[in-house]
Design an enzyme around this catalytic site. Structure first.
Site, PDB file in Angstrom:
ATOM      1  N   MET A 112       8.573  -2.614  11.697  1.00 28.75           N
ATOM      2  CA  MET A 112       8.400  -1.481  10.780  1.00 28.75           C
ATOM      3  C   MET A 112       6.994  -1.499  10.205  1.00 28.75           C
ATOM      4  O   MET A 112       6.455  -2.570   9.892  1.00 28.75           O
ATOM      5  CB  MET A 112       9.421  -1.568   9.655  1.00 28.75           C
ATOM      6  N   LEU A 144       6.765   3.273   1.575  1.00 25.15           N
ATOM      7  CA  LEU A 144       7.621   2.092   1.751  1.00 25.15           C
ATOM      8  C   LEU A 144       8.691   2.281   2.823  1.00 25.15           C
ATOM      9  O   LEU A 144       9.174   3.383   3.046  1.00 25.15           O
ATOM     10  CB  LEU A 144       8.290   1.758   0.417  1.00 25.15           C
ATOM     11  N   HIS A 145       9.013   1.176   3.471  1.00 18.46           N
ATOM     12  CA  HIS A 145      10.092   1.156   4.469  1.00 18.46           C
ATOM     13  C   HIS A 145      10.941  -0.094   4.208  1.00 18.46           C
ATOM     14  O   HIS A 145      10.675  -0.861   3.268  1.00 18.46           O
ATOM     15  CB  HIS A 145       9.504   1.172   5.891  1.00 18.46           C
ATOM     16  N   GLN A 198       5.714 -11.625   7.092  1.00 20.58           N
ATOM     17  CA  GLN A 198       5.175 -12.317   8.281  1.00 20.58           C
ATOM     18  C   GLN A 198       4.559 -11.326   9.257  1.00 20.58           C
ATOM     19  O   GLN A 198       3.749 -11.686  10.104  1.00 20.58           O
ATOM     20  CB  GLN A 198       6.275 -13.111   8.982  1.00 20.58           C
ATOM     21  N   VAL A 247      10.765  -7.247   9.459  1.00 24.50           N
ATOM     22  CA  VAL A 247      11.907  -6.357   9.667  1.00 24.50           C
ATOM     23  C   VAL A 247      11.529  -5.368  10.774  1.00 24.50           C
ATOM     24  O   VAL A 247      10.422  -4.815  10.768  1.00 24.50           O
ATOM     25  CB  VAL A 247      12.271  -5.612   8.366  1.00 24.50           C
ATOM     26  N   MET A 305       0.841  -1.199   0.000  1.00 27.07           N
ATOM     27  CA  MET A 305       0.000   0.000   0.000  1.00 27.07           C
ATOM     28  C   MET A 305       0.881   1.256   0.000  1.00 27.07           C
ATOM     29  O   MET A 305       0.406   2.350   0.305  1.00 27.07           O
ATOM     30  CB  MET A 305      -0.943  -0.012   1.202  1.00 27.07           C
ATOM     31  N   GLY A 344      11.035  -2.878   5.588  1.00 29.00           N
ATOM     32  CA  GLY A 344      10.274  -4.137   5.592  1.00 29.00           C
ATOM     33  C   GLY A 344       9.794  -4.466   4.184  1.00 29.00           C
ATOM     34  O   GLY A 344       9.996  -5.579   3.670  1.00 29.00           O
ATOM     35  N   HIS A 345       9.171  -3.472   3.526  1.00 27.78           N
ATOM     36  CA  HIS A 345       8.737  -3.678   2.142  1.00 27.78           C
ATOM     37  C   HIS A 345       9.935  -4.017   1.248  1.00 27.78           C
ATOM     38  O   HIS A 345       9.872  -4.895   0.393  1.00 27.78           O
ATOM     39  CB  HIS A 345       8.098  -2.410   1.578  1.00 27.78           C
ATOM     40  N   ASP A 369       2.254  -9.435   8.813  1.00 30.47           N
ATOM     41  CA  ASP A 369       0.807  -9.626   8.708  1.00 30.47           C
ATOM     42  C   ASP A 369       0.555 -11.132   8.600  1.00 30.47           C
ATOM     43  O   ASP A 369       0.199 -11.650   7.538  1.00 30.47           O
ATOM     44  CB  ASP A 369       0.283  -8.872   7.490  1.00 30.47           C
TER      45      ASP A 369
HETATM   46  P1  AMP Z   1       1.385  -2.971   3.461  1.00 28.29           P
HETATM   47  O1  AMP Z   1       1.973  -1.895   2.602  1.00 28.29           O
HETATM   48  O2  AMP Z   1       1.312  -2.619   4.897  1.00 28.29           O
HETATM   49  O3  AMP Z   1       0.096  -3.513   2.896  1.00 28.29           O
HETATM   50  O4  AMP Z   1       2.408  -4.185   3.396  1.00 28.29           O
HETATM   51  C1  AMP Z   1       2.798  -4.750   2.177  1.00 28.29           C
HETATM   52  C2  AMP Z   1       3.582  -6.004   2.436  1.00 28.29           C
HETATM   53  O5  AMP Z   1       4.726  -5.695   3.226  1.00 28.29           O
HETATM   54  C3  AMP Z   1       2.778  -7.052   3.241  1.00 28.29           C
HETATM   55  O6  AMP Z   1       3.062  -8.347   2.740  1.00 28.29           O
HETATM   56  C4  AMP Z   1       3.316  -6.879   4.640  1.00 28.29           C
HETATM   57  O7  AMP Z   1       3.209  -8.044   5.432  1.00 28.29           O
HETATM   58  C5  AMP Z   1       4.769  -6.546   4.353  1.00 28.29           C
HETATM   59  N1  AMP Z   1       5.365  -5.851   5.495  1.00 28.29           N
HETATM   60  C6  AMP Z   1       4.876  -4.776   6.156  1.00 28.29           C
HETATM   61  N2  AMP Z   1       5.677  -4.449   7.195  1.00 28.29           N
HETATM   62  C7  AMP Z   1       6.697  -5.347   7.184  1.00 28.29           C
HETATM   63  C8  AMP Z   1       7.850  -5.549   8.008  1.00 28.29           C
HETATM   64  N3  AMP Z   1       8.109  -4.764   9.051  1.00 28.29           N
HETATM   65  N4  AMP Z   1       8.672  -6.574   7.698  1.00 28.29           N
HETATM   66  C9  AMP Z   1       8.417  -7.387   6.632  1.00 28.29           C
HETATM   67  N5  AMP Z   1       7.351  -7.247   5.828  1.00 28.29           N
HETATM   68  C10 AMP Z   1       6.498  -6.236   6.093  1.00 28.29           C
END
Ligand code: AMP
Length: 284
Positions: A184, A33-34, A148, A176, A30, A36-37, A150
């Site tokens: 994150m 980005l950080h 992971q 991450v 979504m 983790g993404h 989520d």
């Molecule tokens: P989002 O933008 O929050 O919908 O997340 C997109 C993808 O990034 C999803 O598969 C999340 O599980 C993954 N994600 C979000 N935060 C982290 C994190 N801290 N570490 C690893 N993956 C993440």
């Protein structure tokens, strides 16, 4: 890096890559980005020949009183990060492209959607399952990478892929964390400095819980009570839930007899944070 806005152009691009025998990896996000993404992006860059990152804040997975309107967005910054990382294409459809006015088909993964976050976010996993199915049919990936962080979402998507015979591999990459352990999240920026500092208590509570399980505690209620006390001492938030559930079915357990996920959701002012950790009793 290509910027693709329509489903038709995305499908056309993916068809061309597939015809050339190239393996396509997809990282759905979504945006905002950080690291983790970006760790998911790196995974796809290594495992696939072409990597597509989707950026789409999916209205379908937000409840009417949730934070869709204030969800952080910064497309230009995201595009820069992804282009520097070596991503091949960003798929960024407009909401009306993805959900025309008469849109009326939804994907629902039963059972797995019902526990943990399910009761607190009615319709959320239906929104997730629907948008991810649409991303899969638009991007046609061989491989899709999720985090992971989520855990329940990843379980729902794995089940969806299996149940609907979708011809792709789901990879789930580790969470991450910031230096103090906080997972994150794009939403962390919405925390006040004091809340941000105290939010480290969530991961502290999770690691406490895991240690208790590894050292032989089998009573989930006792562990949850200790975790709750730790979080309530550290911060002034409202706990949606702290739960210990079977790692595979996500059913909450009272007695720990195999691999479990310890999961929690806590609201700090307007920000809902989730996190989890996997634990197994010694020898299981
Ligand atoms: P989002 O933008 O929050 O919908 O997340 C997109 C993808 O990034 C999803 O598969 C999340 O599980 C993954 N994600 C979000 N935060 C982290 C994190 N801290 N570490 C690893 N993956 C993440």
């Amino acid at each position: 890096m290509k910027r693709i806005h329509t489903i038709a152009k995305m499908q056309h691009q993916s068809d061309a890559w597939r015809s050339a025998g190239l393996c396509i990896g997809l990282v759905p996000t979504m945006g905002f980005l950080h690291e983790g993404h970006l760790s998911l992006v790196d995974h796809s860059l290594k495992a696939a020949d072409r990597t597509v990152v989707s950026i789409f804040v999916n209205p379908l997975q937000f409840g009417p009183k949730e934070d869709f309107a204030i969800y952080p967005r910064d497309l230009e910054r995201d595009l820069n990060l992804l282009s520097r990382r070596g991503v091949d294409a960003v798929f960024h459809p407009a909401t009306a492209e993805f959900y025309p006015a008469d849109f009326s088909t939804f994907v629902e993964v039963e059972k797995l959607s019902k526990s943990l976050c399910g009761p607190f976010r009615p319709g959320h996993f239906r929104g997730v399952a629907t948008v991810v199915t649409k991303l899969f049919t638009a991007v046609k990936p061989h491989l899709a990478v999720f985090g992971q962080k989520d855990y329940q979402q990843a379980a729902v998507i794995r089940r969806l892929v299996r149940d609907l015979n979708l011809d792709l591999r789901v990879v789930v990459a580790p969470t991450v964390r910031e230096a103090d352990g906080l997972a994150m999240s794009s939403r962390n920026i919405l925390l006040s400095p004091a809340e941000r500092q105290r939010a480290a208590a969530l991961y502290e509570a999770l690691t406490m819980g895991r240690k208790r399980i590894e050292r032989g505690e089998r009573d989930a209620g006792r562990i949850i009570a200790e975790m709750r006390a730790h979080i309530e001492r550290a911060l002034d938030g409202s706990i949606d839930y702290i739960a210990i559930a079977r790692a595979d079915t996500l059913e909450e357990v009272a007695h720990i007899a195999g691999p479990v996920v310890i999961a929690l959701a806590v609201r700090l002012s307007n920000v809902r944070l989730i996190d989890n950790i996997v634990a197994a009793p010694c020898g299981r």
